[in-house]
Design an enzyme around this catalytic site. Structure first.
Site, PDB file in Angstrom:
ATOM      1  N   CYS A 179      30.444   5.428  33.196  1.00  0.00           N
ATOM      2  CA  CYS A 179      30.394   6.616  31.993  1.00  0.00           C
ATOM      3  C   CYS A 179      31.523   7.614  32.067  1.00  0.00           C
ATOM      4  O   CYS A 179      32.657   7.027  32.257  1.00  0.00           O
ATOM      5  CB  CYS A 179      29.058   7.067  31.800  1.00  0.00           C
ATOM      6  SG  CYS A 179      28.845   8.053  30.494  1.00  0.00           S
ATOM      7  N   ILE A 180      31.140   8.658  32.132  1.00  0.00           N
ATOM      8  CA  ILE A 180      32.314   9.601  32.093  1.00  0.00           C
ATOM      9  C   ILE A 180      32.970   9.686  33.679  1.00  0.00           C
ATOM     10  O   ILE A 180      34.115  10.049  34.036  1.00  0.00           O
ATOM     11  CB  ILE A 180      31.817  11.024  32.112  1.00  0.00           C
ATOM     12  CG1 ILE A 180      32.730  12.065  31.912  1.00  0.00           C
ATOM     13  CG2 ILE A 180      30.672  11.566  33.143  1.00  0.00           C
ATOM     14  CD1 ILE A 180      32.142  13.524  31.346  1.00  0.00           C
TER      15      ILE A 180
END
Length: 584
Positions: free
Chosen positions: A316-317
Site C-alpha cells: 500500500c503506502i
C-alpha cells in the site's frame, strides 16, 4: 434496571462535563469541517438550471411509487406479486426474512431502495458538473443514502422491533450503555467498536510469529523472524508495510500469516514496524520515513546477516515509499535491492478511486487545519475515512448491532487490526496527500526532489512483481496497473481475487478466491487489455510469487538466527512500537 439507569446517568453527566471542558479549551468546531456546503450549493444550482429535467425525474419517481403502491395493495389482498425493486447482491442490511415476509417492512425496504436509486441516478444525470465535483457529490450523497436506510432505525428495523418486544426494551438500554462506552473510548468522539477489543492482544494471540527486534530508531523497529527451515536463501527479504496501520495484518494468526509462510519457504524475513508518532515526532517528513525506514533497514540487514543484496516488499503506502526509495537509490547508483514486490500499491494517482473524493483544496486545508492543533492526524480520523468507503459494512452494521440490538461485537482479529490505527505526523502526511494524490508528482520524472535527488520511477530497472486486488476500493487495480508502464525493468503483474486485504492475505491452505496471470512478453497499455489475454487460476497467488522470487534470491545458506549475527537482539517480536495504541 434501576442500576443501569443510574450508570447511564452518571456516565452521561461525566461525558457532558468533559465535552464542556473540551469546548472551552478548543473553542467551537466548524459546522462543516469537510467544507461540503459550497460544493452542494454549486451542484444544486446546476441541477435547477434545467427545471424540465428535474420535473421529469420527479415524475419518474412518482410513477415508481404508484407502481409500488399498486403491487403492495395487490399483495395485501392475497395476490402473489413480484417485487418492484430488490437489494443488490451482497447487501446484508435486508437479510432478515421479515423484510420480505412482512408487508409493511417489505414496503419500507422497497420504498427506500426506489428513492435511493432514483436519487443517485438523478445526481449522476446533472449536466455541466466537472468530473471531480460529480464524484464528490455522488460519494457524499451515497453516505446520506446509507445513513437513512430503514435498517438503521429502531422502529423500522424488524429485528430491532422483535428484540425490543421480547426483551422489554433491555436491548435499547444495553445499546445506550454501549454507546456511552464508545464515546468514552473516543474521549467524546464516537469510536464504534467493530469487534471485542479485549479478545485480542498484540504478541499474545495476534502478531505471534517468533523473532527479535534487532534494530530501532525514532521512526521504526526492525524485526528479524526466526527461521523455520535449516537452510535459507542467501538474499534476505525486507517487508515495508504501510504506516497508516500496523504491520501485523501480515501476521494475524499462524493459519493466515504471510510472514510465517514466507519463513517456511526459506526466506530470512525482516519487517519494519513503524512508530506510532506522538507530540515529540510531529516534525517528521516523508524523507525521514525513507531514510530512517527502508534505507536504515538495508544498513541494519547487512550488519545482521552480511548480505550485500536483499529483495523487498512494499504494501500500500509502504509500496509508494518503496517506489520512491528505489528511484532514489537508482539515481545514486545504490543496487542493494535486487528485486521488489508491490502489494496493492499506487505510484500513478490519476485514478485513485473513491479516496480521490477527499483530495481537493478545501478538504486538504481542513485536514491540515485539524493536524496543526496537535502536529499529527489522529489514527481514528484516517480509520473513519476508510470505513466510509464501505459504510454499510463497517459503520452502520455495527450501529445496528451495538446500539439498537444491544449486542457486543463478535471477536474478529481482522477488525481488531482495522481499529488499531496509527497517527500521521502533519508535515509528512500533508506532503503525501498533496504531492502524490493531489498533484501526482511522483509519476512525473523529476516531479519530486528528495535529499537533492530528482525522483524518476523510470530509472527503476530491477525485476518487479506487481500485485493488485480485483475488488480493491483503496488502491484500485486499474490504478495499480499503471506502474507496468512506468518502471524501467521487467514487471510481472498479477491480479488477485478480492480486495485490499483478502486479496493479499490469502494463504494457499484456504483455497479461496482466484488470481489471473498474463504470460505475454510485454504488458499492454491498460488493465482491460491485459485481462483480455489473462488466464484465471484457482486459489492463492503466493506460490506464483514464491516461484518468481526464489529464482532471484540466490543459493541456500545456513539459517540465520535473530540476534546471533552482527546485531544483538533488543527485545522479542513483535516489539514495543507496535503495542502503542491510540484507542483501547
Amino acid at each position: 434496571m434501576k442500576d443501569a439507569f443510574k450508570d447511564i446517568a452518571e456516565r452521561s453527566q461525566k461525558l457532558l462535563e468533559d465535552f464542556a471542558e473540551k469546548y472551552k479549551a478548543d473553542g467551537p468546531q466548524p459546522a462543516d469541517p469537510l467544507r461540503l456546503t459550497q460544493t452542494f450549493m454549486d451542484f444544486t444550482a446546476k441541477m435547477l438550471a434545467d427545471p424540465n429535467r428535474l420535473l421529469q425525474a420527479q415524475m419518474e419517481l412518482w410513477q415508481q411509487y404508484m407502481n409500488l403502491w399498486q403491487v403492495t395493495a395487490q399483495r395485501m389482498m392475497g395476490q402473489k406479486v413480484e417485487p418492484v425493486v430488490e437489494p443488490t447482491k451482497g447487501d446484508k442490511r435486508f437479510n432478515d426474512p421479515a423484510w420480505k415476509d412482512e408487508v409493511v417492512f417489505d414496503y419500507l425496504k422497497q420504498s427506500y431502495l426506489l428513492t435511493a436509486r432514483w436519487l443517485q441516478h438523478t445526481v449522476k444525470e446533472v449536466e455541466g458538473v466537472d468530473d471531480k465535483t460529480a464524484k464528490k457529490v455522488d460519494f457524499y450523497t451515497r453516505q446520506f443514502i446509507d445513513a437513512m436506510s430503514p435498517s438503521n432505525f429502531a422502529m423500522t428495523n424488524p429485528q430491532v422491533v422483535k428484540a425490543t418486544v421480547e426483551s422489554k426494551g433491555e436491548n435499547l438500554l444495553k445499546g445506550l450503555q454501549n454507546l456511552l462506552t464508545d464515546l468514552e473510548r473516543g474521549k467524546g468522539t464516537l469510536a464504534i467498536r467493530q469487534t471485542d477489543m479485549k479478545a485480542f492482544k498484540v504478541g499474545g494471540n495476534v502478531a505471534t510469529s517468533p523473532g527479535k527486534v534487532v534494530y530501532q530508531n525514532k521512526v521504526m523497529q526492525l524485526l528479524q523472524y526466526t527461521p523455520t527451515t535449516e537452510q535459507v536463501y542467501q538474499m534476505p527479504l525486507l517487508i515495508v508495510p504501510p504506516w497508516i496501520n500496523k504491520f501485523y495484518i501480515l501476521d494475524l494468526k499462524p493459519e493466515n500469516s504471510f510472514i510465517k509462510w514466507a519463513t517456511e519457504q526459506g526466506y530470512t524475513v525482516f519487517v519494519i514496524s513503524w512508530v506510532n508518532p506522538d507530540e515529540q515526532l510531529t516534525s517528521l517528513v516523508f524523507e525521514d520515513y525513507m531514510k530512517l525506514g527502508p534505507l536504515a533497514a538495508l544498513d541494519a540487514i547487512k550488519q545482521a546477516t552480511g548480505a550485500e543484496k536483499v529483495s523487498a516488499i512494499g504494501y500500500c503506502i509502504g509500496g509508494t515509499l518503496m517506489a520512491t526509495t528505489l528511484a532514489y537509490m537508482a539515481a545514486r547508483g545504490d543496487d542493494r535491492i535486487a528485486a521488489c514486490t508491490f502489494f496493492t500499491a499506487q505510484v500513478d494517482f490519476t485514478e485513485p478511486g473513491e479516496l480521490g473524493v477527499f483530495i481537493d483544496e478545501d478538504q486538504l486545508a481542513s485536514v491540515e487545519e485539524m493536524m496543526s492543533k496537535k502536529g499529527y492526524l489522529e489514527g481514528a480520523e484516517m480509520a473513519t475515512t476508510f470505513n466510509m468507503l464501505r459504510a454499510n459494512d463497517l459503520i452502520w452494521s455495527f450501529v445496528v448491532n451495538n446500539y439498537l440490538m444491544g449486542k457486543d461485537p463478535f471477536p474478529f482479529d481482522l477488525l481488531f487490526w482495522n481499529a488499531d490505527a496509527t497517527r500521521m505526523p502533519a508535515a509528512m502526511h500533508s506532503y503525501y496527500l498533496r504531492n502524490m494524490y493531489q498533484k501526482n508528482l511522483l509519476v512525473k520524472p523529476g516531479g519530486l526532489t528528495i535529499d537533492n535527488v530528482p525522483i524518476d520511477l523510470r530509472k527503476i530497472s530491477i525485476p518487479v512483481y506487481l500485485q493488485a486486488g480485483k475488488e480493491d476500493h483503496i488502491a484500485p487495480a486499474k490504478s495499480v496497473y499503471k506502474a507496468t508502464q512506468i518502471f524501467g525493468g521487467p514487471v510481472r503483474f498479477m491480479l488477485a481475487g478480492s480486495g485490499h486485504i483478502a486479496g493479499v492475505v490469502n494463504p494457499p491452505r484456504n483455497k479461496k478466491y482466484q488470481h489471473w496471470l498474463n504470460e505475454t512478453a510485454k504488458n499492454p497499455p491498460t488493465l482491460d487489455e491485459w485481462r483480455a489475454g489473462a488466464q484465471e487460476f484457482p486459489g492463492s497467488w503466493w506460490h506464483d510469487w514464491d516461484k518468481w522470487l526464489s529464482a532471484k534470491s540466490g543459493p541456500k545458506v545456513p539459517a540465520r538466527v535473530p540476534g546471533q549475527g552482527g546485531l544483538p537482539a533488543i527485545e522479542d517480536a513483535p516489539g514495543s512500537y507496535v503495542k502503542v495504541r491510540t484507542i483501547d
